[in-house]
Design an enzyme around this catalytic site. Structure first.
Site, PDB file in Angstrom:
ATOM      1  N   THR A  70       1.016 -19.838  46.035  1.00  0.00           N
ATOM      2  CA  THR A  70       2.242 -20.440  46.582  1.00  0.00           C
ATOM      3  C   THR A  70       3.448 -20.105  45.704  1.00  0.00           C
ATOM      4  O   THR A  70       4.533 -19.805  46.209  1.00  0.00           O
ATOM      5  CB  THR A  70       2.087 -21.976  46.685  1.00  0.00           C
ATOM      6  OG1 THR A  70       0.949 -22.269  47.493  1.00  0.00           O
ATOM      7  CG2 THR A  70       3.318 -22.620  47.299  1.00  0.00           C
ATOM      8  N   HIS A 122       4.588 -16.706  46.515  1.00  0.00           N
ATOM      9  CA  HIS A 122       5.405 -16.719  47.747  1.00  0.00           C
ATOM     10  C   HIS A 122       6.838 -17.142  47.425  1.00  0.00           C
ATOM     11  O   HIS A 122       7.798 -16.549  47.925  1.00  0.00           O
ATOM     12  CB  HIS A 122       4.818 -17.690  48.782  1.00  0.00           C
ATOM     13  CG  HIS A 122       3.603 -17.170  49.485  1.00  0.00           C
ATOM     14  ND1 HIS A 122       3.653 -16.130  50.388  1.00  0.00           N
ATOM     15  CD2 HIS A 122       2.300 -17.546  49.420  1.00  0.00           C
ATOM     16  CE1 HIS A 122       2.426 -15.881  50.843  1.00  0.00           C
ATOM     17  NE2 HIS A 122       1.591 -16.726  50.270  1.00  0.00           N
TER      18      HIS A 122
END
Length: 343
Positions: free
Chosen positions: A42, A45
């Site tokens: 994450t 990202h």
């Protein structure tokens, strides 16, 4: 007082070292001095500033949600913690008043807020979180392992969704969570645990963690592997960790009738599915988000204490000042878990 932190400062690629105010302790909170943090997919990202991040992440914000630290402050309403307790914490902060929260199904809270996603994260010298979210780390579990409890929890929640004893398990996607799920499946008594990917570095890592077969699907057919293993009826359990449409569809093809699939990987919203496979095989598909609070956390500690060895999944350590190297190696795909040391 100013403290060191890693923040998303601009709506563009990158994460930056900055100084922020030390967080303020609330009545129901713990103040945690961070020892180690791990970089999550994450966080990559968010670094890359992809479509999901642009829609989700407020800028500027301190990021990160995988950590271990020491309790250095306790809110006046908090019971059950002491100064000096070593803790990690559940990264999903729940509302406490929706039907699922009140029914004890907090992982299904409809108002979940993510640490380091919707609110200030753990990539800083100090973190404040609700005491409800903190989890005490047993003395015989290392700081390194404690810092990856969040993604390990994704793996445990996914893997233990179905009975694995004596079953044949297919895992699509050999990222760190997929590899940890494979190790869990083997540890709790699955028969054949097969993991697929196209990244040879990650497949090698899976082999070190004891999978039955790690298959590079660019070079080898899953059907051939099943034949070599003497499997005549297909996989009993599928754990989809990649979000890759072709991986999911090959899973559907190789599942046994009545097979059960847990989905953690996030596919594109327009992914095509051969629904005939699902219907005529009577497959059960379950979506997985986060960790069960706090059943998954107790299982994690118990699995490690009963001999599950996750240490090979941690491949790199960096001082926090060298965070850029950590992100570079994570983005290259040539790593397992990457740990940043704040001490």
């Amino acid at each position: 007082m100013k403290i060191k932190a890693l923040s998303k400062l601009k709506p563009e690629e990158g994460i930056w070292m900055t100084e922020v105010d030390k967080p303020v302790l609330g009545h129901n909170d713990l103040l945690i001095k961070i020892k180690k943090t791990a970089i999550c997919g994450t966080d990559v990202h968010i670094y890359n500033w992809d479509e999901w991040s642009q829609k989700t992440i407020p800028v500027p914000m301190v990021v990160g949600h995988e950590y271990v630290g020491e309790v250095v402050g306790i809110g006046q309403e908090v019971r059950g913690f002491e100064i000096g307790d070593r803790v990690s914490g559940e990264g999903h902060i729940t509302c406490g008043h929706c039907r699922n929260c009140r029914g004890g199904r907090t992982h299904l809270c409809r108002n979940t807020i993510g640490v380091g996603v919707n609110r200030t994260g753990c990539f800083s010298e100090y973190l404040v979180i609700p005491a409800f979210n903190a989890f005490k780390i047993p003395a015989n579990i290392s700081d390194d392992l404690a810092s990856i409890f969040d993604p390990f929890g994704n793996a445990v929640h996914t893997a233990l969704s179905f009975d694995l004893v004596g079953e044949d398990v297919l895992i699509t996607g050999a990222g760190p969570i997929g590899i940890m799920a494979a190790a869990v499946a083997k540890h709790v008594g699955a028969r054949h645990v097969v993991i697929t990917d196209v990244n040879e570095y990650r497949l090698d890592l899976a082999r070190k963690m004891g999978v039955t077969r790690a298959v590079n699907v660019a070079e080898q057919k899953l059907d051939d592997v099943m034949a070599e293993l003497g499997m005549t009826e297909g996989f009993d359990v599928g754990l989809e960790m990649s979000g890759n449409p072709s991986a999911f569809n090959s899973m559907l093809k190789t599942m046994n009738h009545g097979g059960r699939i847990a989905l953690l990987g996030i596919p594109p919203s327009d992914m095509g599915i051969d629904w005939n496979q699902v219907i005529f095989k009577g497959l059960v598909i379950k979506g997985i988000y986060g960790r069960e609070m706090f059943e998954t956390w107790y299982k994690m500690a118990s699995l490690i204490q009963s001999g599950l060895d996750l240490t090979p999944i941690i491949t790199h350590h960096f001082k926090v000042d060298d965070f850029q190297q950590g992100f570079d190696i994570m983005r290259s795909g040539m790593s397992g878990k990457v740990i940043l040391d704040w001490e």
